[in-house]
Design an enzyme around this catalytic site. Structure first.
Site, PDB file in Angstrom:
ATOM      1  N   ILE A 117     -31.598  68.882 -68.689  1.00 63.06           N
ATOM      2  CA  ILE A 117     -31.873  69.948 -70.152  1.00 63.06           C
ATOM      3  C   ILE A 117     -30.984  70.889 -69.403  1.00 63.06           C
ATOM      4  CG2 ILE A 117     -33.174  71.265 -71.245  1.00 63.06           C
ATOM      5  CD1 ILE A 117     -36.106  69.818 -69.692  1.00 63.06           C
ATOM      6  N   ASN A 170     -28.884  71.822 -56.179  1.00 59.35           N
ATOM      7  CA  ASN A 170     -29.432  71.065 -54.498  1.00 59.35           C
ATOM      8  C   ASN A 170     -29.063  69.657 -54.767  1.00 59.35           C
ATOM      9  OD1 ASN A 170     -31.467  70.259 -55.062  1.00 59.35           O
ATOM     10  ND2 ASN A 170     -32.571  71.198 -54.106  1.00 59.35           N
ATOM     11  N   ASN A 222     -31.349  65.843 -57.636  1.00 54.59           N
ATOM     12  CA  ASN A 222     -31.848  65.313 -58.769  1.00 54.59           C
ATOM     13  C   ASN A 222     -31.300  64.933 -59.683  1.00 54.59           C
ATOM     14  OD1 ASN A 222     -33.384  63.092 -60.162  1.00 54.59           O
ATOM     15  ND2 ASN A 222     -34.233  64.281 -61.944  1.00 54.59           N
ATOM     16  N   ASP A 270     -29.691  75.120 -52.866  1.00 55.05           N
ATOM     17  CA  ASP A 270     -31.028  75.220 -52.870  1.00 55.05           C
ATOM     18  C   ASP A 270     -31.566  76.773 -53.138  1.00 55.05           C
ATOM     19  OD1 ASP A 270     -33.564  74.574 -52.577  1.00 55.05           O
ATOM     20  OD2 ASP A 270     -33.623  72.481 -52.032  1.00 55.05           O
ATOM     21  N   ALA A 274     -34.461  74.736 -62.238  1.00 57.98           N
ATOM     22  CA  ALA A 274     -34.919  74.117 -60.700  1.00 57.98           C
ATOM     23  C   ALA A 274     -35.462  73.664 -60.199  1.00 57.98           C
ATOM     24  CB  ALA A 274     -33.560  74.879 -59.673  1.00 57.98           C
ATOM     25  N   LEU A 319     -39.061  70.177 -58.869  1.00 57.80           N
ATOM     26  CA  LEU A 319     -39.190  69.014 -58.904  1.00 57.80           C
ATOM     27  C   LEU A 319     -40.258  68.882 -59.937  1.00 57.80           C
ATOM     28  CD1 LEU A 319     -39.804  68.353 -55.363  1.00 57.80           C
ATOM     29  CD2 LEU A 319     -37.878  67.833 -56.413  1.00 57.80           C
ATOM     30  N   SER A 379     -43.954  73.874 -69.092  1.00 59.35           N
ATOM     31  CA  SER A 379     -43.997  73.412 -70.173  1.00 59.35           C
ATOM     32  C   SER A 379     -45.459  72.898 -71.131  1.00 59.35           C
ATOM     33  CB  SER A 379     -44.480  71.736 -68.849  1.00 59.35           C
ATOM     34  OG  SER A 379     -45.001  70.634 -69.136  1.00 59.35           O
ATOM     35  N   TYR A 414     -47.728  68.984 -59.735  1.00 62.51           N
ATOM     36  CA  TYR A 414     -46.870  69.072 -60.859  1.00 62.51           C
ATOM     37  C   TYR A 414     -46.777  70.339 -62.142  1.00 62.51           C
ATOM     38  CZ  TYR A 414     -42.824  68.906 -64.882  1.00 62.51           C
ATOM     39  OH  TYR A 414     -42.048  70.368 -65.904  1.00 62.51           O
ATOM     40  N   LYS A 462     -46.174  74.964 -62.365  1.00 67.91           N
ATOM     41  CA  LYS A 462     -45.897  75.642 -63.963  1.00 67.91           C
ATOM     42  C   LYS A 462     -47.078  76.578 -64.073  1.00 67.91           C
ATOM     43  CE  LYS A 462     -42.289  73.244 -64.819  1.00 67.91           C
ATOM     44  NZ  LYS A 462     -40.753  73.765 -64.146  1.00 67.91           N
ATOM     45  N   ASN A 495     -41.458  67.291 -74.904  1.00 67.35           N
ATOM     46  CA  ASN A 495     -40.879  66.180 -74.747  1.00 67.35           C
ATOM     47  C   ASN A 495     -39.225  66.092 -75.073  1.00 67.35           C
ATOM     48  OD1 ASN A 495     -43.738  65.954 -74.124  1.00 67.35           O
ATOM     49  ND2 ASN A 495     -43.267  63.985 -73.871  1.00 67.35           N
TER      50      ASN A 495
HETATM   51  P1  NAD Z   1     -33.929  67.631 -63.722  1.00 63.82           P
HETATM   52  O1  NAD Z   1     -34.267  66.892 -62.746  1.00 63.82           O
HETATM   53  O2  NAD Z   1     -32.480  66.354 -64.897  1.00 63.82           O
HETATM   54  O3  NAD Z   1     -33.110  68.771 -62.792  1.00 63.82           O
HETATM   55  C1  NAD Z   1     -34.027  69.715 -62.640  1.00 63.82           C
HETATM   56  C2  NAD Z   1     -32.485  70.488 -61.819  1.00 63.82           C
HETATM   57  O4  NAD Z   1     -33.548  71.258 -60.802  1.00 63.82           O
HETATM   58  C3  NAD Z   1     -31.747  69.181 -60.739  1.00 63.82           C
HETATM   59  O5  NAD Z   1     -30.600  69.235 -61.026  1.00 63.82           O
HETATM   60  C4  NAD Z   1     -32.288  69.300 -59.334  1.00 63.82           C
HETATM   61  O6  NAD Z   1     -31.239  68.401 -58.115  1.00 63.82           O
HETATM   62  C5  NAD Z   1     -32.432  69.868 -59.473  1.00 63.82           C
HETATM   63  N1  NAD Z   1     -32.766  70.881 -58.351  1.00 63.82           N
HETATM   64  C6  NAD Z   1     -34.272  70.829 -57.822  1.00 63.82           C
HETATM   65  N2  NAD Z   1     -35.401  71.254 -56.531  1.00 63.82           N
HETATM   66  C7  NAD Z   1     -33.872  72.156 -56.531  1.00 63.82           C
HETATM   67  C8  NAD Z   1     -33.989  73.469 -55.780  1.00 63.82           C
HETATM   68  N3  NAD Z   1     -34.748  73.569 -54.418  1.00 63.82           N
HETATM   69  N4  NAD Z   1     -32.582  73.722 -55.005  1.00 63.82           N
HETATM   70  C9  NAD Z   1     -31.785  73.706 -56.633  1.00 63.82           C
HETATM   71  N5  NAD Z   1     -31.533  72.859 -57.398  1.00 63.82           N
HETATM   72  C10 NAD Z   1     -33.381  71.775 -57.584  1.00 63.82           C
HETATM   73  O7  NAD Z   1     -35.054  68.177 -64.844  1.00 63.82           O
HETATM   74  P2  NAD Z   1     -34.763  68.381 -66.359  1.00 63.82           P
HETATM   75  O8  NAD Z   1     -35.463  67.605 -66.436  1.00 63.82           O
HETATM   76  O9  NAD Z   1     -33.350  68.613 -66.448  1.00 63.82           O
HETATM   77  O10 NAD Z   1     -35.730  69.746 -66.345  1.00 63.82           O
HETATM   78  C11 NAD Z   1     -35.222  70.644 -65.762  1.00 63.82           C
HETATM   79  C12 NAD Z   1     -36.417  71.765 -66.387  1.00 63.82           C
HETATM   80  O11 NAD Z   1     -37.269  72.240 -67.014  1.00 63.82           O
HETATM   81  C13 NAD Z   1     -37.391  71.514 -64.264  1.00 63.82           C
HETATM   82  O12 NAD Z   1     -38.009  72.517 -64.304  1.00 63.82           O
HETATM   83  C14 NAD Z   1     -38.577  70.806 -65.895  1.00 63.82           C
HETATM   84  O13 NAD Z   1     -40.195  70.644 -64.541  1.00 63.82           O
HETATM   85  C15 NAD Z   1     -39.303  70.830 -66.615  1.00 63.82           C
HETATM   86  N6  NAD Z   1     -39.327  70.771 -67.801  1.00 63.82           N
HETATM   87  C16 NAD Z   1     -39.247  69.441 -67.716  1.00 63.82           C
HETATM   88  C17 NAD Z   1     -39.381  68.423 -69.306  1.00 63.82           C
HETATM   89  C18 NAD Z   1     -39.180  67.472 -68.806  1.00 63.82           C
HETATM   90  O14 NAD Z   1     -39.505  66.263 -70.018  1.00 63.82           O
HETATM   91  N7  NAD Z   1     -38.012  66.697 -69.121  1.00 63.82           N
HETATM   92  C19 NAD Z   1     -40.942  68.968 -69.702  1.00 63.82           C
HETATM   93  C20 NAD Z   1     -41.388  70.668 -69.818  1.00 63.82           C
HETATM   94  C21 NAD Z   1     -40.873  70.948 -68.633  1.00 63.82           C
HETATM   95  N1  UFG Z   2     -45.190  55.725 -72.531  1.00 63.40           N
HETATM   96  C1  UFG Z   2     -45.572  54.290 -72.219  1.00 63.40           C
HETATM   97  N2  UFG Z   2     -45.243  53.552 -71.368  1.00 63.40           N
HETATM   98  C2  UFG Z   2     -44.413  54.321 -70.587  1.00 63.40           C
HETATM   99  C3  UFG Z   2     -43.780  56.033 -70.871  1.00 63.40           C
HETATM  100  C4  UFG Z   2     -44.367  56.483 -71.622  1.00 63.40           C
HETATM  101  O1  UFG Z   2     -46.521  54.062 -73.217  1.00 63.40           O
HETATM  102  O2  UFG Z   2     -43.996  53.285 -70.456  1.00 63.40           O
HETATM  103  C5  UFG Z   2     -46.763  56.775 -73.209  1.00 63.40           C
HETATM  104  C6  UFG Z   2     -47.014  57.742 -72.539  1.00 63.40           C
HETATM  105  O3  UFG Z   2     -48.496  56.973 -72.476  1.00 63.40           O
HETATM  106  C7  UFG Z   2     -47.295  58.950 -73.541  1.00 63.40           C
HETATM  107  C8  UFG Z   2     -45.702  59.069 -73.940  1.00 63.40           C
HETATM  108  O4  UFG Z   2     -45.362  57.862 -74.084  1.00 63.40           O
HETATM  109  O5  UFG Z   2     -48.212  58.269 -74.649  1.00 63.40           O
HETATM  110  C9  UFG Z   2     -44.704  59.914 -73.822  1.00 63.40           C
HETATM  111  O6  UFG Z   2     -45.100  59.652 -72.310  1.00 63.40           O
HETATM  112  P1  UFG Z   2     -44.214  60.625 -71.109  1.00 63.40           P
HETATM  113  O7  UFG Z   2     -43.951  60.600 -69.769  1.00 63.40           O
HETATM  114  O8  UFG Z   2     -42.295  60.406 -71.652  1.00 63.40           O
HETATM  115  O9  UFG Z   2     -43.908  62.385 -71.817  1.00 63.40           O
HETATM  116  P2  UFG Z   2     -45.545  62.751 -70.466  1.00 63.40           P
HETATM  117  O10 UFG Z   2     -46.009  63.181 -72.712  1.00 63.40           O
HETATM  118  O11 UFG Z   2     -46.527  62.126 -70.321  1.00 63.40           O
HETATM  119  O12 UFG Z   2     -44.991  64.011 -70.185  1.00 63.40           O
HETATM  120  C10 UFG Z   2     -43.843  64.885 -69.957  1.00 63.40           C
HETATM  121  C11 UFG Z   2     -43.638  64.722 -68.909  1.00 63.40           C
HETATM  122  C12 UFG Z   2     -44.118  66.197 -68.402  1.00 63.40           C
HETATM  123  C13 UFG Z   2     -44.733  67.455 -69.300  1.00 63.40           C
HETATM  124  C14 UFG Z   2     -45.183  66.634 -70.704  1.00 63.40           C
HETATM  125  C15 UFG Z   2     -45.150  68.055 -71.951  1.00 63.40           C
HETATM  126  O13 UFG Z   2     -43.369  64.610 -68.287  1.00 63.40           O
HETATM  127  O14 UFG Z   2     -43.619  66.780 -67.338  1.00 63.40           O
HETATM  128  O15 UFG Z   2     -44.270  65.867 -71.065  1.00 63.40           O
HETATM  129  O16 UFG Z   2     -43.736  68.341 -71.844  1.00 63.40           O
HETATM  130  F1  UFG Z   2     -45.084  67.983 -68.478  1.00 63.40           F
END
Ligand code: NAD
Ligand code: UFG
Length: 338
Positions: free
Chosen positions: A12, A32, A35, A58, A81, A83, A124, A149, A153, A179
């Site tokens: 993102i 850092n 990921n 970091d 940033a 996990l 989230s 996790y 949040k 999502n």
């Molecule tokens: P991502 O893992 O691609 O990005 C997170 C970045 O943070 C990575 O580049 C990683 O290297 C870096 N990072 C982790 N720990 C760090 C630290 N201690 N110091 C410096 N950098 C660090 O994940 P994303 O999908 O881009 O998500 C971005 C943010 O959005 C996260 O906080 C995640 O929890 C949140 N979020 C993501 C989703 C989703 O489904 N992708 C949904 C809701 C919220």
């Molecule tokens: N699903 C499958 N097979 C897979 C993966 C997912 O059937 O291999 C299903 C899940 O059961 C769910 C839907 O697809 O019904 C979406 O699953 P995701 O794992 O893609 O997403 P979630 O809604 O479970 O969770 C995501 C992020 C969380 C975040 C949440 C809300 O992983 O970190 O959206 O933002 F908190």
């Protein structure tokens, strides 16, 4: 205005850096690389035609952060940033609380010391737990998270809100993402999960590209229109644009604000498979497996508040989300490793 983007090399974050640079903001990224690959930022620079100043730091490294802030004199921070692997957080809770919570505490302390009391935080939909009602408005009570996790949040929302109440010079915007899927139109940046993807769309694209045999659908006995789980999928470029709009609110002295970023539309797992096949012409073989522990039946947003207050609406529909996810995957079967 200069923006510190933590986690800016990630999925993102990298898309948001593109939208920020296109909107004329100066951007500084710290990551850092736990990921992510620095290559994502090289590709961002190709898209925007602007270099992306990057520091491998970091957020728990107080001294490193302080040096960057001293030098760059940022005005605001967009804080990605963290996990984010739900399953891993269950087996490594300490690592998640340390990285996400201890890291954020150090980050905001350094921001306030350097007079940059403006933060947009990646929260989230997970904070709603099993939501009390759908579509989920921001007034929906927060729920019980099913994993560490999610708790990071939920707790960070509380910590940042308390800080803002105690010191109104802070502007804090909590963005609750639904999502995110999809990728930039160029197909040069996108989601690049380590190992076996946890999330639905990267799993589907890896099946489509031939890296995995079939999708396992986690349960078809939920109380939904076809029995499979329903979620609110949002194009990552729309999500990135939500951050640009949130910065406008920061400039207006936001105080504390909370917004859902979703489309307001729910799709089931089977809907996604069908839409992906229709958008790409590629078949996605699947089997039905058991429910995944911790999953809920239905989760989708009310996107009204963001529309009314941020003037933000999601522009992309599900077909574009699928097509753009595929465009990224097929051009980069091994992510940034090629
Ligand atoms: P991502 O893992 O691609 O990005 C997170 C970045 O943070 C990575 O580049 C990683 O290297 C870096 N990072 C982790 N720990 C760090 C630290 N201690 N110091 C410096 N950098 C660090 O994940 P994303 O999908 O881009 O998500 C971005 C943010 O959005 C996260 O906080 C995640 O929890 C949140 N979020 C993501 C989703 C989703 O489904 N992708 C949904 C809701 C919220
Ligand atoms: N699903 C499958 N097979 C897979 C993966 C997912 O059937 O291999 C299903 C899940 O059961 C769910 C839907 O697809 O019904 C979406 O699953 P995701 O794992 O893609 O997403 P979630 O809604 O479970 O969770 C995501 C992020 C969380 C975040 C949440 C809300 O992983 O970190 O959206 O933002 F908190």
């Amino acid at each position: 205005m200069k923006i510190l983007v933590t986690g800016g090399a990630g999925y993102i974050g990298s898309h948001t850096v593109v939208e920020l640079q296109n909107a004329g903001y100066d951007v500084v990224v710290i990551d850092n690389l736990s990921n992510a690959s620095e290559k994502s930022l090289e590709r961002v620079a190709k898209i925007t035609g602007k270099e992306v100043p990057f520091y491998k730091v970091d957020i728990r490294d107080r001294e490193g952060l302080s040096k960057v802030l001293e030098k760059e004199k940022v005005d605001a921070c967009i804080h990605f940033a963290g996990l984010k692997a739900v399953g891993e957080s269950v087996s490594k809770p300490w690592e998640y609380y340390d990285n996400n919570i201890a890291g954020t505490l150090i980050l905001v302390d350094e921001l306030r010391k350097h007079n940059a009391k403006n933060i947009i935080f990646s929260s989230s939909a997970t904070v709603y737990g099993d939501p009390a009602f759908v579509p989920i408005t921001e007034e929906c009570p927060k729920g019980q998270c099913t994993n560490p996790y999610g708790w990071t949040k939920s707790m960070l929302e509380q910590i940042l809100s308390d800080m803002q109440k105690a010191d109104p010079e802070w502007n804090v915007i909590l963005l609750r993402y639904f999502n995110p899927i999809g990728a930039h139109k160029s197909g040069t940046i996108g989601e690049n999960p380590n190992g076996i993807p946890n999330n639905l769309m990267p799993y589907i694209t890896q099946v489509a590209v031939g890296k995995r045999k079939e999708l396992t659908i986690f349960g078809n006995d939920y109380d939904t229109h076809d029995g499979t789980g329903v979620r609110d999928y949002i194009h990552v470029v729309d999500l990135a644009d939500g951050h640009v709009k949130a910065l406008e609110m920061i400039k207006k002295k936001a105080g504390l604000k909370i917004y859902n970023l979703g489309t307001g539309v729910g799709y089931s797992v089977l809907d996604i498979v069908k839409n992906f096949e229709a958008a790409t012409g590629v078949k996605v073989p699947y089997v039905i497996g058991p429910r995944r522990p911790g999953d809920i039946a239905t989760c989708y947003a009310s996107a009204e508040k963001a529309k009314n207050e941020l003037n933000w609406v999601a522009k992309y529909g599900i077909k574009e989300m699928c097509a753009d996810s595929w465009n990224w995957q097929k051009n980069n079967p091994n992510g940034y490793e090629d």
